[in-house]
Design a protein around this motif. Structure first.
Motif, PDB file in Angstrom:
ATOM      1  N   ILE A 189       0.857  -1.181   0.000  1.00 49.74           N
ATOM      2  CA  ILE A 189       0.000   0.000   0.000  1.00 49.74           C
ATOM      3  C   ILE A 189       0.892   1.228   0.000  1.00 49.74           C
ATOM      4  CG2 ILE A 189      -0.244  -0.197   2.535  1.00 49.74           C
ATOM      5  CD1 ILE A 189      -2.919   1.327   2.239  1.00 49.74           C
ATOM      6  N   ILE A 190       0.578   2.188  -0.869  1.00 49.84           N
ATOM      7  CA  ILE A 190       1.345   3.418  -1.000  1.00 49.84           C
ATOM      8  C   ILE A 190       0.480   4.569  -0.512  1.00 49.84           C
ATOM      9  CG2 ILE A 190       2.794   4.808  -2.530  1.00 49.84           C
ATOM     10  CD1 ILE A 190       3.462   1.799  -2.539  1.00 49.84           C
ATOM     11  N   MET A 191       0.999   5.342   0.443  1.00 48.32           N
ATOM     12  CA  MET A 191       0.291   6.516   0.943  1.00 48.32           C
ATOM     13  C   MET A 191       1.109   7.749   0.568  1.00 48.32           C
ATOM     14  SD  MET A 191      -0.653   4.936   4.676  1.00 48.32           S
ATOM     15  CE  MET A 191       0.971   4.179   4.785  1.00 48.32           C
ATOM     16  N   GLY A 192       0.589   8.541  -0.351  1.00 53.09           N
ATOM     17  CA  GLY A 192       1.339   9.673  -0.874  1.00 53.09           C
ATOM     18  C   GLY A 192       0.855  11.001  -0.342  1.00 53.09           C
ATOM     19  N   THR A 193       1.768  11.937  -0.148  1.00 48.49           N
ATOM     20  CA  THR A 193       1.410  13.273   0.320  1.00 48.49           C
ATOM     21  C   THR A 193       2.629  14.183   0.292  1.00 48.49           C
ATOM     22  OG1 THR A 193       0.536  14.533   2.197  1.00 48.49           O
ATOM     23  CG2 THR A 193       1.877  12.631   2.719  1.00 48.49           C
ATOM     24  N   ALA A 194       2.367  15.473   0.235  1.00 49.81           N
ATOM     25  CA  ALA A 194       3.447  16.454   0.429  1.00 49.81           C
ATOM     26  C   ALA A 194       3.514  16.887   1.884  1.00 49.81           C
ATOM     27  CB  ALA A 194       3.210  17.672  -0.466  1.00 49.81           C
ATOM     28  N   THR A 195       2.437  16.615   2.623  1.00 52.48           N
ATOM     29  CA  THR A 195       2.326  17.063   4.012  1.00 52.48           C
ATOM     30  C   THR A 195       1.835  15.910   4.883  1.00 52.48           C
ATOM     31  OG1 THR A 195       0.098  17.871   3.483  1.00 52.48           O
ATOM     32  CG2 THR A 195       1.902  19.472   3.415  1.00 52.48           C
ATOM     33  N   PRO A 196       2.704  14.969   5.220  1.00 55.18           N
ATOM     34  CA  PRO A 196       2.260  13.783   5.962  1.00 55.18           C
ATOM     35  C   PRO A 196       1.612  14.132   7.293  1.00 55.18           C
ATOM     36  CG  PRO A 196       4.661  13.968   5.980  1.00 55.18           C
ATOM     37  CD  PRO A 196       4.151  14.961   4.991  1.00 55.18           C
ATOM     38  N   SER A 197       0.587  13.374   7.633  1.00 63.25           N
ATOM     39  CA  SER A 197      -0.084  13.573   8.917  1.00 63.25           C
ATOM     40  C   SER A 197       0.878  13.214  10.046  1.00 63.25           C
ATOM     41  CB  SER A 197      -1.331  12.694   9.002  1.00 63.25           C
ATOM     42  OG  SER A 197      -0.970  11.320   8.960  1.00 63.25           O
ATOM     43  N   LEU A 198       0.644  13.781  11.219  1.00 66.73           N
ATOM     44  CA  LEU A 198       1.507  13.478  12.361  1.00 66.73           C
ATOM     45  C   LEU A 198       1.388  12.016  12.764  1.00 66.73           C
ATOM     46  CD1 LEU A 198       1.292  16.606  14.673  1.00 66.73           C
ATOM     47  CD2 LEU A 198       2.674  16.196  12.653  1.00 66.73           C
ATOM     48  N   GLU A 199       0.202  11.437  12.555  1.00 65.45           N
ATOM     49  CA  GLU A 199       0.022  10.012  12.849  1.00 65.45           C
ATOM     50  C   GLU A 199       0.931   9.158  11.971  1.00 65.45           C
ATOM     51  OE1 GLU A 199      -3.358  12.145  14.469  1.00 65.45           O
ATOM     52  OE2 GLU A 199      -2.456  12.148  12.466  1.00 65.45           O
ATOM     53  N   SER A 200       1.038   9.516  10.686  1.00 64.39           N
ATOM     54  CA  SER A 200       1.892   8.752   9.780  1.00 64.39           C
ATOM     55  C   SER A 200       3.368   8.944  10.109  1.00 64.39           C
ATOM     56  CB  SER A 200       1.610   9.154   8.328  1.00 64.39           C
ATOM     57  OG  SER A 200       0.312   8.744   7.940  1.00 64.39           O
ATOM     58  N   LEU A 201       3.756  10.165  10.459  1.00 62.72           N
ATOM     59  CA  LEU A 201       5.147  10.410  10.859  1.00 62.72           C
ATOM     60  C   LEU A 201       5.492   9.621  12.120  1.00 62.72           C
ATOM     61  CD1 LEU A 201       5.468  14.261  10.243  1.00 62.72           C
ATOM     62  CD2 LEU A 201       6.440  12.409   8.865  1.00 62.72           C
ATOM     63  N   PHE A 202       4.552   9.527  13.040  1.00 59.64           N
ATOM     64  CA  PHE A 202       4.751   8.730  14.252  1.00 59.64           C
ATOM     65  C   PHE A 202       4.920   7.255  13.902  1.00 59.64           C
ATOM     66  CE2 PHE A 202       2.696   6.112  17.566  1.00 59.64           C
ATOM     67  CZ  PHE A 202       3.568   6.344  18.618  1.00 59.64           C
ATOM     68  N   ASN A 203       4.109   6.770  12.953  1.00 63.22           N
ATOM     69  CA  ASN A 203       4.212   5.365  12.553  1.00 63.22           C
ATOM     70  C   ASN A 203       5.530   5.062  11.848  1.00 63.22           C
ATOM     71  OD1 ASN A 203       1.792   4.242  13.575  1.00 63.22           O
ATOM     72  ND2 ASN A 203       0.621   5.185  11.925  1.00 63.22           N
ATOM     73  N   GLU A 259       8.269   6.672  12.727  1.00 65.54           N
ATOM     74  CA  GLU A 259       9.187   6.739  13.877  1.00 65.54           C
ATOM     75  C   GLU A 259       9.267   5.413  14.615  1.00 65.54           C
ATOM     76  OE1 GLU A 259       8.593   8.836  18.085  1.00 65.54           O
ATOM     77  OE2 GLU A 259       8.848  10.320  16.479  1.00 65.54           O
ATOM     78  N   ILE A 260       8.131   4.718  14.755  1.00 60.66           N
ATOM     79  CA  ILE A 260       8.124   3.456  15.509  1.00 60.66           C
ATOM     80  C   ILE A 260       8.318   2.247  14.609  1.00 60.66           C
ATOM     81  CG2 ILE A 260       6.671   4.441  17.322  1.00 60.66           C
ATOM     82  CD1 ILE A 260       4.271   2.982  16.111  1.00 60.66           C
ATOM     83  N   GLY A 261       8.564   2.487  13.306  1.00 60.46           N
ATOM     84  CA  GLY A 261       8.873   1.400  12.391  1.00 60.46           C
ATOM     85  C   GLY A 261       7.680   0.700  11.767  1.00 60.46           C
ATOM     86  N   LYS A 262       6.498   1.261  11.944  1.00 62.15           N
ATOM     87  CA  LYS A 262       5.301   0.641  11.381  1.00 62.15           C
ATOM     88  C   LYS A 262       5.180   0.924   9.883  1.00 62.15           C
ATOM     89  CE  LYS A 262       0.336   0.203  12.354  1.00 62.15           C
ATOM     90  NZ  LYS A 262      -0.785   0.696  13.198  1.00 62.15           N
ATOM     91  N   TYR A 263       5.575   2.133   9.442  1.00 61.00           N
ATOM     92  CA  TYR A 263       5.586   2.501   8.030  1.00 61.00           C
ATOM     93  C   TYR A 263       7.032   2.644   7.576  1.00 61.00           C
ATOM     94  CZ  TYR A 263       0.718   4.232   8.683  1.00 61.00           C
ATOM     95  OH  TYR A 263      -0.613   4.379   8.975  1.00 61.00           O
ATOM     96  N   ARG A 264       7.244   2.535   6.255  1.00 62.12           N
ATOM     97  CA  ARG A 264       8.536   2.859   5.659  1.00 62.12           C
ATOM     98  C   ARG A 264       8.383   4.150   4.848  1.00 62.12           C
ATOM     99  NH1 ARG A 264      11.073  -2.728   3.170  1.00 62.12           N
ATOM    100  NH2 ARG A 264      10.622  -4.108   4.937  1.00 62.12           N
ATOM    101  N   ARG A 265       9.273   5.079   5.091  1.00 60.86           N
ATOM    102  CA  ARG A 265       9.180   6.383   4.423  1.00 60.86           C
ATOM    103  C   ARG A 265      10.148   6.465   3.250  1.00 60.86           C
ATOM    104  NH1 ARG A 265       9.301  12.482   7.035  1.00 60.86           N
ATOM    105  NH2 ARG A 265       9.854  13.589   5.113  1.00 60.86           N
ATOM    106  N   ILE A 266       9.657   7.027   2.144  1.00 58.25           N
ATOM    107  CA  ILE A 266      10.482   7.323   0.974  1.00 58.25           C
ATOM    108  C   ILE A 266      10.159   8.746   0.530  1.00 58.25           C
ATOM    109  CG2 ILE A 266      11.031   5.051   0.016  1.00 58.25           C
ATOM    110  CD1 ILE A 266       8.404   5.039  -1.415  1.00 58.25           C
ATOM    111  N   ASP A 267      11.170   9.471   0.032  1.00 61.53           N
ATOM    112  CA  ASP A 267      11.001  10.901  -0.238  1.00 61.53           C
ATOM    113  C   ASP A 267      11.305  11.271  -1.683  1.00 61.53           C
ATOM    114  OD1 ASP A 267      10.798  12.676   2.523  1.00 61.53           O
ATOM    115  OD2 ASP A 267      11.738  10.722   2.825  1.00 61.53           O
ATOM    116  N   LEU A 268      10.475  12.182  -2.208  1.00 55.53           N
ATOM    117  CA  LEU A 268      10.755  12.884  -3.467  1.00 55.53           C
ATOM    118  C   LEU A 268      11.062  14.333  -3.099  1.00 55.53           C
ATOM    119  CD1 LEU A 268       7.898  11.515  -5.770  1.00 55.53           C
ATOM    120  CD2 LEU A 268      10.338  11.221  -6.171  1.00 55.53           C
ATOM    121  N   THR A 269      12.265  14.780  -3.355  1.00 55.38           N
ATOM    122  CA  THR A 269      12.703  16.084  -2.855  1.00 55.38           C
ATOM    123  C   THR A 269      12.855  17.143  -3.937  1.00 55.38           C
ATOM    124  OG1 THR A 269      15.019  15.415  -3.061  1.00 55.38           O
ATOM    125  CG2 THR A 269      13.931  14.994  -0.945  1.00 55.38           C
ATOM    126  N   LYS A 270      12.634  16.770  -5.212  1.00 56.41           N
ATOM    127  CA  LYS A 270      12.841  17.719  -6.305  1.00 56.41           C
ATOM    128  C   LYS A 270      11.651  17.738  -7.241  1.00 56.41           C
ATOM    129  CE  LYS A 270      17.822  16.748  -6.269  1.00 56.41           C
ATOM    130  NZ  LYS A 270      18.944  16.194  -7.048  1.00 56.41           N
TER     131      LYS A 270
END
Length: 529
Positions: A151-165, A167-178
């Motif tokens: 499952i892919i969850m996309g956003t430019a402004t991730p929710s704090l709940e997703s950032l927390f997940n 942080e605790i290793g529940k989600y894997r984060r990948i970034d597009l910076t350009k």
């Protein structure tokens, strides 16, 4: 290239993994979606694509149809039951390849689902707040886990709940910076104190609009308040027209010749005289998108203007027509609410102005700063999405407010991490878990008694000192559609504890005598109180 690297990383693991794709606005998240869907189609599997608003389905469908020669369905609440049934049947039989829809599309039965995408995962529209309460993003993760698919969850402004997940290793984060095309817009804050205004338009903003129009570009004016004016007041006695069903002021809609309650949607003809003193000196205070459009047309009489909000867009066909006019540059000044600001790609928009946002700085909602940061970043992202340089202007009476200063100085990601630290310090979600039991009735007294008895039941069955249980309190909107609304807030650091507690007590709550006089529900992880 960033996109290729991200796609390769996701395709390495085809099992269930919640991926949080964080990309700055205009960084090409949709291209990542398309290439992942292409791989899913090659495997002979289906894709579910969730979008937060119906207004985003025409744009997404157009992009997908241009890319794929496969059956694509669009599923949302505006369809009738017959149309929904046939989409469900084709999905169940594997006769379509891609389903694009709002939160209710999540419950579609697929023959062979291979990928779920949740676009703009931070958006509160994914939360069902009435009746059976659920969050489509969280339910989508549960379904992906059950189906053993990514499952892919996309956003430019991730929710704090997703950032927390993350942080605790529940989600894997990948970034597009350009941005593949264009550069991020420049930001300017205009201090309105002591400045002459025309419908809250400063002279400097008007000059900026003139300049960008003269360069054959487009301008977007964002105002998150529809209607002509939020208040209709008697100039003689000061009486304000108010909806008796909601205790909320009516909004004036001059084009429709109506006043409307934006809580219950009740509409009445515009009153000729004051119902309190019979004076006919009724005046409007404040402004909405309708009044802003009127003033813009007066200032720029020869420039085509397009307004996109709930009042001008009654169905997806009208929306498609409006968006086509914008893309063909037949509309040069765009005025709208969040309906216009979310996710749209307008390559010729080089100026975006945010108007009348100061109220958020004084909100009693602990989520207000997060919501503002997301809104500001998303709206700003509509500017400069091609080779043309973009500008963003924010008008405010509080240019040095700490929330605004911090966001502009640090950017969304660092700002969000700062808010997370504050939440952790005060044990607010996502570092604790909230459940709200809501109750409403025609008098309000039954709901109050009902919730008091529910509180006694809960306290009787647990002595856990980590449990916080409030007294029954009125909702933020204490009256709506003629019903008085109360709530009971439950907080604990363990979600599993709350789930176990409520599962065991639901039957006992059902036996409370006042239950028959009220309408009640349980909201896990509420976003509004």
């Amino acid at each position: 290239m960033e996109q290729s690297r991200i796609i390769e990383r996701i395709l390495e693991d085809k099992k269930f993994i919640p991926w949080l794709l964080v990309g700055i606005t205009g960084s090409g998240k949709t291209e990542v979606y398309l290439r992942l869907i292409e791989n899913t189609l090659i495997l002979g599997k289906q894709t579910l694509m969730l979008v937060p608003e119906i207004s985003l389905t025409p744009q997404t469908t157009k992009r997908f149809n241009e890319r794929f020669n496969v059956p694509i369905e669009v599923l949302h609440s505006s369809l009738n039951n017959r149309e929904k049934f046939f989409i469900w049947e084709r999905s169940k039989n594997g006769e379509n390849a891609i389903v694009i829809g709002t939160r209710s599309a999540l419950f579609t039965n697929f023959k062979d689902l291979g990928l779920i995408i949740v676009d703009e995962e931070h958006d509160n529209s994914y939360k069902q707040q009435n009746g059976w309460c659920y969050h489509a993003r969280n339910m989508a993760i549960w379904r992906a886990k059950k189906e053993k698919i990514p499952i892919i969850m996309g956003t430019a402004t991730p929710s704090l709940e997703s950032l927390f997940n993350v942080e605790i290793g529940k989600y894997r984060r990948i970034d597009l910076t350009k941005r593949p095309k264009g550069i991020l817009p420049s930001h300017y804050v205009h201090d309105l104190k002591g400045k002459p205004l025309i419908c809250n338009l400063s002279r400097s903003l008007i000059q900026n609009i003139k300049y960008h129009i003269s360069q054959n570009n487009q301008v977007m004016l964002f105002l998150n308040r529809r209607g002509y004016s939020p208040i209709l007041i008697c100039h003689k006695c000061g009486y304000v027209s108010e909806c008796l069903r909601c205790d909320h002021y009516y909004t004036l809609h001059r084009n429709k010749k109506k006043i409307e309650c934006h809580y219950c949607n009740q509409q009445l003809p515009i009153p000729i005289q004051c119902s309190n003193c019979s004076s006919n000196r009724l005046i409007s205070l404040g402004f909405g998108t309708e009044k802003l459009e009127e003033k813009i047309r007066q200032i720029f009489p020869n420039i085509p203007v397009s307004r996109i909000d709930k009042d001008t867009i009654k169905n997806t066909k009208l929306l498609q027509q409006k968006l086509s006019l914008i893309r063909e540059k037949k509309a040069r000044i765009l005025i709208g609410t969040q309906m216009l600001a979310k996710g749209h790609h307008f390559p010729n928009v080089t100026l975006v102005a945010l108007m009348d946002i100061d109220g958020v700085f004084f909100s009693n909602d602990y989520r207000a700063s997060e919501k503002f940061a997301q809104l500001f970043t998303q709206v700003s992202g509509r500017a400069g999405r091609s080779e043309k340089k973009g500008e963003v202007i924010l008008q405010t009476y509080h240019p040095k407010h700490p929330v605004l200063s911090s966001l502009l100085r640090k950017g969304y990601n660092e700002f969000a991490l700062e808010i997370l630290k504050e939440r952790k310090e005060f044990l607010l979600p996502p570092y604790s878990n909230h459940v709200i039991i809501r109750s409403e009735d025609l008098q309000g007294s039954f709901s109050l008694i009902f919730l008091k008895k529910v509180k006694k039941i809960i306290l009787k069955h647990t002595k856990d000192k980590r449990l916080y249980l409030s007294d029954p309190i009125p909702s933020v909107k204490p009256k709506k559609r003629g019903l008085f609304r109360w709530l009971l807030l439950i907080q604990h650091d363990s979600k599993s504890f709350l789930n176990f507690l409520l599962s065991n007590l639901t039957q006992k709550i059902q036996k409370v005598p006042e239950r028959k006089q009220v309408r009640w529900n349980i909201d896990v992880d509420p976003i509004e109180h």
